[in-house]
Structure formats: structure tokens, C-alpha cells
Write an enzyme that holds these catalytic residues in place. Structure first.
Site, PDB file in Angstrom:
ATOM      1  N   HIS A 102      43.056  44.890  27.591  1.00 17.81           N
ATOM      2  CA  HIS A 102      42.172  43.758  27.939  1.00 17.81           C
ATOM      3  C   HIS A 102      42.766  42.508  27.096  1.00 17.81           C
ATOM      4  CE1 HIS A 102      38.958  41.084  27.595  1.00 17.81           C
ATOM      5  NE2 HIS A 102      38.302  41.458  28.651  1.00 17.81           N
ATOM      6  N   GLU A 174      42.740  39.723  35.328  1.00 15.85           N
ATOM      7  CA  GLU A 174      41.694  38.743  34.585  1.00 15.85           C
ATOM      8  C   GLU A 174      42.499  37.665  33.886  1.00 15.85           C
ATOM      9  OE1 GLU A 174      38.344  41.126  33.205  1.00 15.85           O
ATOM     10  OE2 GLU A 174      39.690  41.428  31.676  1.00 15.85           O
TER      11      GLU A 174
HETATM   12  P1  PGA Z   1      33.545  37.526  31.617  1.00 10.60           P
HETATM   13  O1  PGA Z   1      34.579  38.749  31.230  1.00 10.60           O
HETATM   14  O2  PGA Z   1      32.831  38.200  32.637  1.00 10.60           O
HETATM   15  O3  PGA Z   1      32.284  37.392  30.391  1.00 10.60           O
HETATM   16  O4  PGA Z   1      34.280  36.468  31.893  1.00 10.60           O
HETATM   17  C1  PGA Z   1      35.306  39.446  31.821  1.00 10.60           C
HETATM   18  C2  PGA Z   1      36.094  40.452  30.991  1.00 10.60           C
HETATM   19  O5  PGA Z   1      36.257  40.071  29.694  1.00 10.60           O
HETATM   20  O6  PGA Z   1      36.238  41.608  31.534  1.00 10.60           O
END
Ligand code: PGA
Length: 257
Positions: A102, A174
Site C-alpha cells: 500500500h 491506487e
Molecule cells: P480512500 O483510501 O478510499 O480513503 O481514498 C483507499 C486506500 O487507501 O486503499
């Protein structure tokens, strides 16, 4: 029909009681729409803190509608690594998925692609599915380096996988600038990047690459999730902030079933 995924990443939020209350509130509501959930092959997954995995596992063990993910694991099998949690430990409490790389861990814990590649292997060796996260930061996007960044994260994080192992893999796109900012990527950007990731996976793994789920994460909410999940090569969502409130998470599920 390919499975769809909605994965709630609770990050470092909730006490044990709060986490248990959320799950207890969620379960009957999921039961009530279980036919709709099954009819679209929706896999619902919650990633709570390590210390809440076991008590939540006990709560959900008679329910098939929800599964557990961990937010991280260590890259060694076992040993003198004080404070760490191994892949085998996670598998032993019925965790099915582990989020790897992540961007918060890449940034704050300085996790490198080499380290993440060995985590991916450990998760697979323990019989679970890694969810390898990738995403460009705002500088990389502004300078047109976004695809190169993703290419290196994927090539660097997915090393020496057998075709059998690849069948358990998930990837999450992401963009760092979209995480927790309320600034969701546009559908054009999501399509462009998911198609690009699919090309890389096809090039690396042949037809098996077609079946690897690619999730989008970054400011998803109940209003935008249905359109996002309709996009080409979007097989699910990784949800941070919007998964913390059960009502909101439930609204998201209702909006896609
Ligand atoms: P968020 O985070 O939905 O708060 O933008 C997504 C993530 O970090 O997986």
C-alpha cells in the site's frame, strides 16, 4: 462471470469494540441481500488491524458473505523479528488476502519493490492471495511518468511467480494523489491505467493475466462506486475512508448489487 471485489481497508482505525460492532451491524444486512451478492459474484472483504483479525474471524465464521484480509505481513517466514507478523500467522487465523505495498507503507515504512516481491511470495506460500498495490504520485503524473512508475512497481513486485501462484494474485491500482483526498481519478484515467495494467499482466503471464482481478482504490464512495466498477478491466474497489462507516459501506454494496 468474473468475481468482483469490494475490500474495506480499515487502516489504523477502530478499537476492538468498534470493529466488532461494525461487523455485527453488517452481517444481518448482508444476509438480507445475499442472493443479490451471489448473483454478481461479489466478494466482500474487510481488512481490520492485526489484533482484530481473530475476534472478527470468530464473528464471521458461520457466514460465507464476508472474508478477512490483513493490511501487511513480514517478508521473512519466521524468526527474531520483534513486533512483526508472518504470513503463516495470518493464514492460521483464516485470513484469505493480504494487502501488499500500500502506498502508505511504501511512503512511511520505505517499502521497496524487492521487499514487496518477497512479501508476495510469502503470502502465496502460506496459501493466501496477495493484493499488490501500485500507484503513481502526483509528480509522476504531472511529468507523464505515471505509466513508467506502475510498470516498475508491477515488474519489481511480481518476481518469479509460477503460473499456479499467479492465479491467486490480485492487483490494486491506487493513485497516491487520490487516496484519502476526495479527489477520485476520472473514469478516463481509471480506464487508461487499468487497461495498461492488464497489458502488462498479459505480457507477463499470457492468458492467465486476463483473469487477474484489478481493483481501483482512491476516494471511492457510495456515489461513484457503481460507475467505477463498470469500467473496463475494473474488477473491484479497495475502499479506505468510505468503509469505516458501516452505513456508508452498506450503501456502496447496495449501489452495486
Ligand atoms: P480512500 O483510501 O478510499 O480513503 O481514498 C483507499 C486506500 O487507501 O486503499
Amino acid at each position: 462471470m468474473m468475481h468482483k471485489y469490494l475490500i474495506g481497508n480499515w487502516k489504523m482505525n477502530k478499537t476492538l469494540q468498534e470493529a466488532m460492532d461494525c461487523i455485527q451491524y453488517l452481517l444481518p444486512q448482508l444476509e438480507a441481500i445475499k442472493d443479490a451478492i451471489h448473483s454478481i459474484n461479489l466478494n466482500l472483504v474487510i481488512a481490520p488491524s492485526f489484533v482484530h483479525l481473530w475476534p472478527i474471524k470468530e464473528l464471521i465464521q458461520h457466514h460465507t458473505l464476508i472474508q478477512l484480509a490483513a493490511q501487511n505481513c513480514h517478508h521473512e517466514i519466521q524468526g527474531a523479528f520483534t513486533g512483526e507478523v508472518s504470513a503463516a500467522m495470518l493464514a492460521s487465523v483464516d485470513v484469505k488476502y493480504v494487502i501488499i505495498g500500500h502506498s502508505e507503507r511504501r511512503i512511511y515504512q520505505k517499502e521497496t519493490n524487492d521487499l514487496l516481491a518477497s512479501k508476495v511470495k510469502k503470502v502465496l506460500a502460506a496459501g493466501m492471495s496477495p493484493i499488490l498495490c501500485c500507484g503513481e504520485n502526483i509528480e509522476q503524473r504531472n511529468t507523464g511518468e505515471h505509466k513508467t512508475a506502475i510498470y516498475h512497481q508491477l515488474k519489481g513486485g511480481l518476481v518469479d511467480l509460477t503460473l499456479q501462484e499467479v492465479q491467486k494474485l490480485l492487483v490494486a491500482y491506487e493513485p497516491v494523489w487520490a487516496i484519502g483526498t476526495g479527489q477520485v481519478a476520472s473514469l478516463e484515467v481509471i480506464t487508461e491505467m487499468h487497461d495498461f495494467i492488464r497489458e502488462i499482466l498479459l505480457e507477463q503471464y499470457g492468458m492467465i493475466g486476463e483473469k487477474i482481478p484489478i481493483l481501483y482504490g482512491g476516494s471511492c464512495n457510495a456515489k461513484n462506486i457503481a460507475a467505477i466498477l463498470n469500467g473496463s478491466n475494473v474488477n473491484g474497489g479497495l475502499i479506505g475512508g468510505a468503509s469505516l462507516q458501516v452505513n456508508h459501506f452498506m450503501e456502496m454494496i447496495n449501489n452495486i448489487t
